[in-house]
Scaffold this motif. Structure first.
Motif, PDB file in Angstrom:
ATOM      1  N   LEU A  10       0.927  -1.057  -0.025  1.00 36.81           N
ATOM      2  CA  LEU A  10      -0.057  -0.078   0.188  1.00 36.81           C
ATOM      3  C   LEU A  10       0.705   1.174   0.046  1.00 36.81           C
ATOM      4  O   LEU A  10       0.501   2.241  -0.444  1.00 36.81           O
ATOM      5  CB  LEU A  10      -1.021  -0.013   1.367  1.00 36.81           C
ATOM      6  N   VAL A  13       1.726   1.713  -3.535  1.00 38.39           N
ATOM      7  CA  VAL A  13       0.873   2.127  -4.494  1.00 38.39           C
ATOM      8  C   VAL A  13       1.109   3.295  -5.571  1.00 38.39           C
ATOM      9  O   VAL A  13       0.846   3.208  -6.854  1.00 38.39           O
ATOM     10  CB  VAL A  13      -0.345   1.970  -4.199  1.00 38.39           C
ATOM     11  N   TRP A  14       1.353   4.506  -5.165  1.00 33.95           N
ATOM     12  CA  TRP A  14       1.426   5.716  -6.008  1.00 33.95           C
ATOM     13  C   TRP A  14       2.620   5.386  -6.932  1.00 33.95           C
ATOM     14  O   TRP A  14       2.627   5.690  -8.069  1.00 33.95           O
ATOM     15  CB  TRP A  14       1.823   7.008  -5.157  1.00 33.95           C
ATOM     16  N   LYS A  15       3.758   5.086  -6.228  1.00 38.11           N
ATOM     17  CA  LYS A  15       4.986   4.860  -7.260  1.00 38.11           C
ATOM     18  C   LYS A  15       4.502   3.655  -8.421  1.00 38.11           C
ATOM     19  O   LYS A  15       4.998   3.661  -9.415  1.00 38.11           O
ATOM     20  CB  LYS A  15       6.323   4.127  -6.442  1.00 38.11           C
ATOM     21  N   ASP A  18       2.470   5.205 -10.835  1.00 39.60           N
ATOM     22  CA  ASP A  18       3.630   6.517 -11.582  1.00 39.60           C
ATOM     23  C   ASP A  18       4.449   5.750 -12.359  1.00 39.60           C
ATOM     24  O   ASP A  18       5.108   6.387 -13.031  1.00 39.60           O
ATOM     25  CB  ASP A  18       4.075   7.245 -10.668  1.00 39.60           C
ATOM     26  N   GLU A  20       7.189   3.970 -11.458  1.00 41.31           N
ATOM     27  CA  GLU A  20       8.403   4.466 -10.993  1.00 41.31           C
ATOM     28  C   GLU A  20       8.867   3.250 -10.044  1.00 41.31           C
ATOM     29  O   GLU A  20       9.170   3.571  -8.961  1.00 41.31           O
ATOM     30  CB  GLU A  20       8.441   5.811 -10.167  1.00 41.31           C
ATOM     31  N   ARG A  42      -8.332  -0.773  -2.843  1.00 41.04           N
ATOM     32  CA  ARG A  42      -7.666   0.180  -2.756  1.00 41.04           C
ATOM     33  C   ARG A  42      -6.776   0.762  -4.148  1.00 41.04           C
ATOM     34  O   ARG A  42      -6.814   1.950  -4.210  1.00 41.04           O
ATOM     35  CB  ARG A  42      -6.719   0.347  -1.310  1.00 41.04           C
ATOM     36  N   GLN A  46      -7.344   4.369  -6.074  1.00 39.99           N
ATOM     37  CA  GLN A  46      -6.560   5.221  -6.679  1.00 39.99           C
ATOM     38  C   GLN A  46      -6.240   5.237  -8.077  1.00 39.99           C
ATOM     39  O   GLN A  46      -6.112   6.327  -8.612  1.00 39.99           O
ATOM     40  CB  GLN A  46      -5.194   4.848  -5.719  1.00 39.99           C
ATOM     41  N   LEU A  50      -6.777   8.767 -10.286  1.00 42.07           N
ATOM     42  CA  LEU A  50      -5.796   9.614 -10.991  1.00 42.07           C
ATOM     43  C   LEU A  50      -6.294   9.853 -12.193  1.00 42.07           C
ATOM     44  O   LEU A  50      -6.215  10.781 -13.115  1.00 42.07           O
ATOM     45  CB  LEU A  50      -4.634   8.861 -10.956  1.00 42.07           C
TER      46      LEU A  50
END
Ligand SMILES: [Zn+2]
Lengths: 76, 211
Positions: A10, A13-15, A18, A20, A42, A46, A50
């Motif tokens: 978790l 998750v953003w990376k 993205d 990345e 989740r 997200q 986005l």
């Protein structure tokens, strides 16, 4: 590389979204969110969030008059 | 300025230069304008910023190496023009980080909300309820330092490394601002979603009831 637990997934998750991330980790997280009832929803949320931001902030093309004005500046 | 004068003396502008620049601008103008609108939050200022960017790019076109990343080159000019003329002199932003806010704030709020849970697909209902103006308004409300990275990452699609180069800040700073920006964005979006929800909840169901 040790296997990630839910909390670590978790956190990444953003990376992950993205793009990345190195490929090994990427594949591991992809498999985890596909199978995990905790992280899956989740992650999906997200991802949609986005996409929503990108979609809602779309704009039309530059107004023709503005564009004409800009290109005229090149003649000076 | 000195460099510009020198360059124009040593390399006079040819019709060919102008044509190449026009083609380059043509390709990127719409997305530069979108970024300018979000950065300045104002149509008139966005037009001014776009013009400033356009002129700066044209004046320094001789420094652009064909085959390199034109988009990154143009956005660098855009961000510099924006920072020079439009951004308030910001030091490291005064951070009001909501302690209780995590990366999944919005998801958690929807899950906790009885009203939303009554809907078959609460997440879908929430996201469908958010209008263009809500998302833009939420983004506009972020502190500049967060707003800039969110715009560059989530709308313009730049990588962390590219954003670091565009803003002249370390990658770690890009990541922390982006994550905090996305958290604050969710807090704001939840406010809008609740408001929209209560407004529609007050209305009688469509087609129902003899009024
Ligand atoms: Zn999990």
């Amino acid at each position: 590389m040790t296997e990630l637990d839910c909390e670590q997934v978790l956190q990444l998750v953003w990376k992950f979204l993205d793009g990345e991330m190195d490929e090994t980790r990427y594949l591991e997280i992809q498999a985890h969110v596909a199978a995990c009832a905790e992280c899956g929803p989740r992650y999906q949320f997200q991802r949609r969030l986005l996409a929503l931001v990108e979609l809602k902030c779309r704009e039309g093309p530059v107004p023709t008059e503005l564009k004409r004005r800009l290109f005229r500046l090149l003649e000076e | 300025m000195g460099a510009t004068v020198l360059a124009s003396q040593t390399a006079p502008v040819t019709a060919d230069d102008r044509e190449r620049f026009q083609a380059l601008a043509e390709e990127h103008l719409d997305s530069l304008f979108r970024a300018a609108l979000r950065l300045t939050r104002n149509r008139t200022r966005a037009e001014d910023l776009l013009q400033e960017t356009f002129l700066r790019a044209w004046r320094s076109f001789h420094t652009f190496k064909p085959g390199t990343n034109a988009r990154a080159w143009l956005y660098k000019i855009l961000m510099n023009a924006y920072i020079d003329g439009y951004r308030k002199a910001t030091r490291e932003p005064e951070i009001v980080d909501h302690e209780d806010v995590d990366e999944f704030y919005l998801y958690t709020k929807v899950q906790e909300s009885d009203d939303f849970r009554r809907a078959g697909d609460p997440e879908e209902v929430l996201l469908a309820r958010l209008m263009d103006a809500d998302v833009k308004g939420a983004l506009d409300s972020l502190p500049d330092a967060f707003r800039e990275v969110v715009i560059l990452a989530d709308i313009e699609g730049f990588s962390y490394k590219e954003i670091a180069d565009l803003l002249g800040i370390p990658i770690g700073t890009v990541m922390s601002r982006l994550h905090r920006g996305r958290r604050q964005l969710q807090v704001k979006l939840w406010e809008y979603a609740k408001r929209a929800h209560y407004v529609s909840a007050d209305k009688p169901p469509a087609g129902g009831g003899g009024r």
